[in-house]
Design a protein around this motif. Structure first.
Motif, PDB file in Angstrom:
ATOM      1  N   PRO A 162       0.989  -1.149  -0.013  1.00 27.16           N
ATOM      2  CA  PRO A 162      -0.060   0.014   0.014  1.00 27.16           C
ATOM      3  C   PRO A 162       0.844   1.088   0.057  1.00 27.16           C
ATOM      4  CG  PRO A 162       0.010  -1.059   2.076  1.00 27.16           C
ATOM      5  CD  PRO A 162       0.806  -1.929   1.480  1.00 27.16           C
ATOM      6  N   PRO A 163       0.221   2.302  -0.649  1.00 23.64           N
ATOM      7  CA  PRO A 163       1.228   3.655  -0.736  1.00 23.64           C
ATOM      8  C   PRO A 163       1.471   4.189   0.684  1.00 23.64           C
ATOM      9  CG  PRO A 163      -0.895   3.905  -1.405  1.00 23.64           C
ATOM     10  CD  PRO A 163      -0.838   2.384  -1.212  1.00 23.64           C
ATOM     11  N   SER A 164       2.397   4.952   0.778  1.00 25.63           N
ATOM     12  CA  SER A 164       2.869   5.483   2.172  1.00 25.63           C
ATOM     13  C   SER A 164       1.804   6.494   2.543  1.00 25.63           C
ATOM     14  CB  SER A 164       4.331   6.001   2.017  1.00 25.63           C
ATOM     15  OG  SER A 164       4.672   6.661   3.222  1.00 25.63           O
ATOM     16  N   PRO A 165       1.624   6.404   3.922  1.00 26.43           N
ATOM     17  CA  PRO A 165       0.604   7.640   4.136  1.00 26.43           C
ATOM     18  C   PRO A 165       1.262   9.017   4.218  1.00 26.43           C
ATOM     19  CG  PRO A 165       1.431   6.643   5.998  1.00 26.43           C
ATOM     20  CD  PRO A 165       1.958   5.731   4.883  1.00 26.43           C
ATOM     21  N   VAL A 166       2.712   9.169   4.247  1.00 25.23           N
ATOM     22  CA  VAL A 166       3.342  10.371   4.049  1.00 25.23           C
ATOM     23  C   VAL A 166       3.290  10.951   2.650  1.00 25.23           C
ATOM     24  CG1 VAL A 166       5.498  11.525   4.510  1.00 25.23           C
ATOM     25  CG2 VAL A 166       4.862   9.504   6.054  1.00 25.23           C
TER      26      VAL A 166
END
Length: 241
Positions: free
Chosen positions: A132-136
């Protein structure tokens, strides 16, 4: 690409991006290399309960291509080390021009009967799902302080898919873009109205707290005045005695 005298088979490996409890499919392309012959094919697997092949047999006309979909049933657990021992066997043989799937018989693929049958074995490879993509947020400067989001009343990118799903569950599909925009606009107005009511209730709560604080302050002042007067009266009587 696997190349025989009759068919080109692509790809050589059946790759499945493995995800739990999800049906996964892979596409095979069969190309007839001959100029004057139809080619009949048949697909077999070591685990027919786990895989579904459509079509599992057929006829490819000269210089044409046929697509075969291999579908893996949803799995409940990950395989050890993401390894798979399943294999497929694709058999091909020359057929009469104009032949159809109904004309295919098991006898056509019987080597013992003297038929020239080409065989290609395909192995199955599992691929781990993407992370999953990084939340940052990408591109943010190092050390940059997080900022509070500003709610301008519009629907965010994460809210819009949910809006379309909710609309689809209760209405017809959004074939017309103008209907989708009108629906989003309506929800935006409802959201703004809810935010205004929330702000109004917050202001009323603050006003009530301020009045309560003033009332507590007034009671304390009166109490001090009464105690002061009582002290004066007692002092007066004490002096007279």
């Amino acid at each position: 690409m696997s190349t025989g005298e009759l068919l080109n088979i692509e790809p050589q490996e059946l790759q499945f991006t493995f995800e739990l409890r999800k049906q996964i499919s892979c596409l095979l392309r069969l190309s007839n290399k001959t100029d004057n012959h139809a080619v009949a094919f048949k697909v077999k697997t070591t685990d027919p309960k786990k895989y579904c092949v459509r079509p599992n047999s057929g006829v490819v006309s000269p210089k044409s291509t046929c697509e075969v979909v291999v579908m893996m049933q949803a799995q409940k657990e990950f395989p050890p080390d993401m390894q798979c021992k399943d294999k497929f066997l694709l058999q091909s043989v020359i057929a009469d021009l104009g032949a159809t799937t109904k004309d295919i018989s098991p006898e056509m693929f019987n080597k013992a009967a003297g038929h020239n049958v080409e065989e290609c074995r395909l192995r199955v490879v599992y691929i781990s799902p993407p992370r999953p993509p990084s939340p940052v947020r990408e591109g943010s400067e190092e050390g940059e302080e997080p900022r509070d989001s500003v709610d301008d009343g519009s629907l965010s990118a994460t809210e819009q898919p949910a809006v379309f799903r909710a609309y689809a569950e209760q209405n017809e599909p959004l074939d017309n873009p103008s209907e989708a925009k009108a629906f989003i606009s309506k929800l935006t107005e409802e959201k703004n109205s809810a935010l205004q009511q929330n702000n109004k209730l917050q202001q009323e709560m603050d006003l009530l707290r301020h009045k309560a604080s003033r009332n507590r302050g007034g009671i304390s002042f009166i109490y001090v005045v009464l105690v002061g007067l009582l002290g004066v009266v007692l002092g007066y009587f004490i002096k007279r005695s």
